[in-house]
Design an enzyme around this catalytic site. Structure first.
Site, PDB file in Angstrom:
ATOM      1  CG  ASP A 151      -2.027  -1.020   1.118  1.00  0.00           C
ATOM      2  OD1 ASP A 151      -2.740  -1.199   2.106  1.00  0.00           O
ATOM      3  OD2 ASP A 151      -2.166  -1.636   0.054  1.00  0.00           O
ATOM      4  CB  SER A 196       5.246   0.613  -2.953  1.00  0.00           C
ATOM      5  OG  SER A 196       6.254   0.172  -2.071  1.00  0.00           O
ATOM      6  CG  ASP A 205      -0.948   5.177  -0.467  1.00  0.00           C
ATOM      7  OD1 ASP A 205      -1.811   4.919  -1.324  1.00  0.00           O
ATOM      8  OD2 ASP A 205      -1.109   4.960   0.745  1.00  0.00           O
ATOM      9  CE  LYS A 237      -7.364   1.501   5.793  1.00  0.00           C
ATOM     10  NZ  LYS A 237      -7.231   0.204   5.096  1.00  0.00           N
ATOM     11  CE  LYS A 252     -15.157   5.774   9.883  1.00  0.00           C
ATOM     12  NZ  LYS A 252     -16.231   4.763   9.805  1.00  0.00           N
ATOM     13  CB  CYS A 277      19.333 -25.517 -18.953  1.00  0.00           C
ATOM     14  SG  CYS A 277      19.854 -23.794 -19.187  1.00  0.00           S
ATOM     15  CB  CYS A 322      18.394 -18.907 -18.427  1.00  0.00           C
ATOM     16  SG  CYS A 322      18.658 -20.413 -19.406  1.00  0.00           S
ATOM     17  CB  CYS A 375      16.064 -23.182 -19.933  1.00  0.00           C
ATOM     18  SG  CYS A 375      16.198 -23.244 -18.126  1.00  0.00           S
TER      19      CYS A 375
END
Length: 663
Positions: free
Chosen positions: A33, A35, A37, A114, A285, A406, A419, A424
């Site tokens: 959240d 990041s 915002d 929350k 609130k 591989c 790769c 692979c």
């Protein structure tokens, strides 16, 4: 924020649109959240500085939570907005100051948990449960009545002292205990586990079977009341809701001052780990309803409320090993193997390390005692190291120079290590898993464990091999029974008719996600035109920059990729071209599916209906064009008969879909 170009702005819009889709529609968050915002604020700043750049589809224009198309959309009685977030006491003080300036005096506040769940609006008529809606875009929401009605803590009938008609708003969630039970069931059935309780709750509300939803033990905590009989305070409203039989979590509290609010925030943070459900903060609130009305709202948020978000929960554990995985596009990704630790309601034993640069930046070493956080991510991340516990013998970790699967040499790119061996098996297994996944072709009964088993026994080594599987092949696989074989083959057969954007997503073209695939399908209409598109043609599409365009051209210029598509088509795969309105014979027609289909899954039927312009609803009404009745059809069939609606069987539906005509 440094200098940005319009291409940077478009790229940021595109990224946030995809994050919105993952978070609100798929319920599969891809970033935390915080990041999100930060990126949203950056986008807002760019649009303020360059209003001429703003596009109509900018994420700043919406609240997110787009309808999935599986449930009818209904208007809300009043806007159902989100609540603005703050992450520090300083930002909280700014909210207090702003509120007091608008009112001209200091109001009282109420404070509540929350809960990290899914917001819903629930209507009662004549004191009886009538309807439940998702938040949707804040103005309209999806009708999720059937699944919400399975919540045991939700009263179906209210006492006489309650108003005849009212609406409550609340958060649907899964307790930690219910979440663990659900994931245990997922493991037993060989299905992918949910990343966190919120994802599980969101996915449950979108289930087409309310019987299945009932097994998952959803819960509901009420946080708001709408009624003509307005009370003086929000806190009193919550007390009334509790008296009428609703669950109100976490002991809401009235606070007379800023200091009381801050003290309560700290109290809840201390008890957070002991709560039976996931919370990510507290909501403050303005308590007086008249004050709330005076403060009003913006286009996105209520001015009288703020969410104080806690830092993600953190745990300390030992990094036992670093293993390297090969992704669907060949990128090598290091993953931390951890000593198991309990975090945010689930057992954590792995963490993301992203790439070599990230490991070097944090100086992460095997054997370290590390701090792990779990935000909204699919797997947790390492956020720090307890250097006091580091062994003197520890050594820096280096990415291998050979592919761990591989054993071919790898190529170092700007950030990633890749790769490039097209054969692979590691990258191919991931590619096939993604191809069949919900995000791509959505082939039921072909989850990661089944794909891995078929891959290991040699029945599939490419995506096209899926469509060549036969009953005789599957009977050779240990653990496959007749019913599971028939279910899988039916799902594969249904997946042979695929929308163009779905196939483009499923092909794992580097840098092309679902939003890019939709843009390509909308522009070119057919697969052949996408394959033959030039660099200039691709770059003319909004949201497709030089890097993505070059990747698309490179992908389709490779013989093995064209050959893979050709083989799919030889095995019966039909790519459904994007229909224009004139070519959409089902345009505007509403269908309802009920019972079990035999020749395709319900999801596949819905996608084919939508590809021809039709809509799919979860409930029968006078506006329903036709009801598709499979085996064991229930109450929806009866209602359709009572209303005198058209009722089709699966064969009739297939005839219409194949003919692309309702005549």
């Amino acid at each position: 924020m440094g200098a940005v170009s319009r291409d940077d702005y478009i790229a940021l819009c595109t990224e946030l649109v995809e994050h919105d889709r993952c978070y609100y529609v798929l319920n599969q968050p891809t970033i935390s959240d915080y990041s999100y915002d930060v990126k949203m604020r950056e986008l807002q700043e760019i649009e303020v500085q360059h209003p001429e750049w703003k596009v109509s589809w900018s994420p700043t224009m919406y609240l997110g939570d787009r309808p999935s198309g599986q449930f009818p959309v209904v208007p809300h009685s009043s806007p159902m907005l989100s609540i603005a977030n703050v992450y520090s006491l300083q930002e909280l003080e700014e909210f207090f100051s702003r509120t007091e300036k608008l009112l001209g005096y200091s109001p009282g506040y109420s404070l509540e948990l929350k809960i990290d769940g899914i917001a819903v609006a629930i209507r009662y008529e004549k004191r009886l449960f009538a309807q439940a809606l998702s938040r949707g875009n804040g103005v309209k929401g999806e009708d999720i009545t059937a699944n919400v009605s399975t919540i045991r803590s939700l009263p179906m009938r209210l006492p006489q002292e309650a108003p005849e008609d009212l609406e409550v708003r609340g958060e649907v969630f899964l307790s930690y205990e219910a979440f663990e039970e659900l994931n245990a069931c997922q493991r037993e059935q060989g299905k992918l586990e949910f990343a966190n309780p919120r994802n599980a709750a969101g996915g449950t509300l979108k289930l087409l079977s309310s019987k299945e939803a009932a097994k998952r033990k959803l819960d509901l905590s009420v946080y708001g009341l709408i009624t003509d009989q307005k009370k003086r305070s929000h806190f009193e409203n919550l007390q009334l809701c509790s008296q009428w039989g609703f669950f109100v979590a976490g002991m809401p509290k009235q606070c007379r001052s800023r200091q009381e609010v801050v003290e309560r925030i700290r109290e809840i943070e201390e008890m957070r780990a002991a709560l039976p459900m996931a919370i990510d903060g507290v909501v403050i609130k303005v308590d007086n309803i008249a004050h709330q009305d005076r403060l009003g709202l913006t286009s996105k948020h209520y001015r009288w409320a703020i969410a104080y978000k806690y830092a993600p929960e953190r745990a300390e554990t030992i990094l036992e090993d670093i293993v390297v995985q090969v992704g669907k596009t060949g990128i090598l990704t290091p993953v931390a193997e951890l000593a198991p630790v309990f975090l945010s309601g689930s057992r954590v034993s792995r963490a993301s390390l992203y790439n070599q640069d990230e490991i070097e930046k944090k100086d992460i070493r095997i054997g370290d005692s590390v701090y792990v956080e779990k935000g909204g991510e699919v797997i947790p991340k390492i956020v720090g190291i307890n250097l006091a516990k580091r062994s003197l013998e520890s050594e820096p970790w280096k990415m291998p120079s050979l592919c761990p699967v591989c054993h071919e040499p790898v190529v170092k790119e700007k950030v990633s290590v890749r790769c490039i061996n097209p054969l692979c098996s590691g990258g191919m297994l991931e590619k096939i898993c993604f191809f069949a996944s919900k995000s791509a072709l959505n082939i039921d009964h072909l989850g990661e464990k089944v794909v891995t088993k078929l891959f290991e026994v040699g029945l599939i080594s490419s995506c096209s091999d899926i469509f060549a599987l036969t009953e005789e092949d599957l009977k050779q696989v240990p653990g496959f029974k007749d019913r599971s074989i028939q279910n899988l083959l039916a799902s594969i057969a249904g997946a042979k008719k695929v929308a163009l954007d779905r196939l483009l997503t499923a092909l794992s073209i580097p840098f092309v996600g679902s939003s890019g695939a939709i843009a390509l399908a909308d522009h070119f209409v057919t697969l052949d035109k996408v394959i033959e598109a030039s660099l200039d043609e691709l770059m003319s599409i909004e949201g497709i920059g030089p890097k993505v365009a070059a990747s698309i051209v490179a992908f389709f210029s490779k013989h093995e990729n064209r050959e893979e598509i050709r083989r799919m088509q030889e095995l019966g795969v039909q790519v459904l071209s994007k229909q224009s309105d004139k070519e959409a014979p089902l345009q505007g027609k509403v269908f309802v599916l009920t019972g079990t289909l035999q020749q395709m899954t319900r999801t596949q039927a819905e996608e084919r209906i939508r590809s021809l312009g039709g809509k799919v609803s979860s409930s029968v009404s006078k506006s329903t064009y036709a009801v598709i009745a499979g085996s064991e059809a229930g109450g929806k069939l009866k209602k359709a008969q009572d209303l005198g609606l058209s009722i089709w069987n699966e064969s009739e539906l297939l005839r219409i879909l194949d003919a692309k005509s309702v005549s």
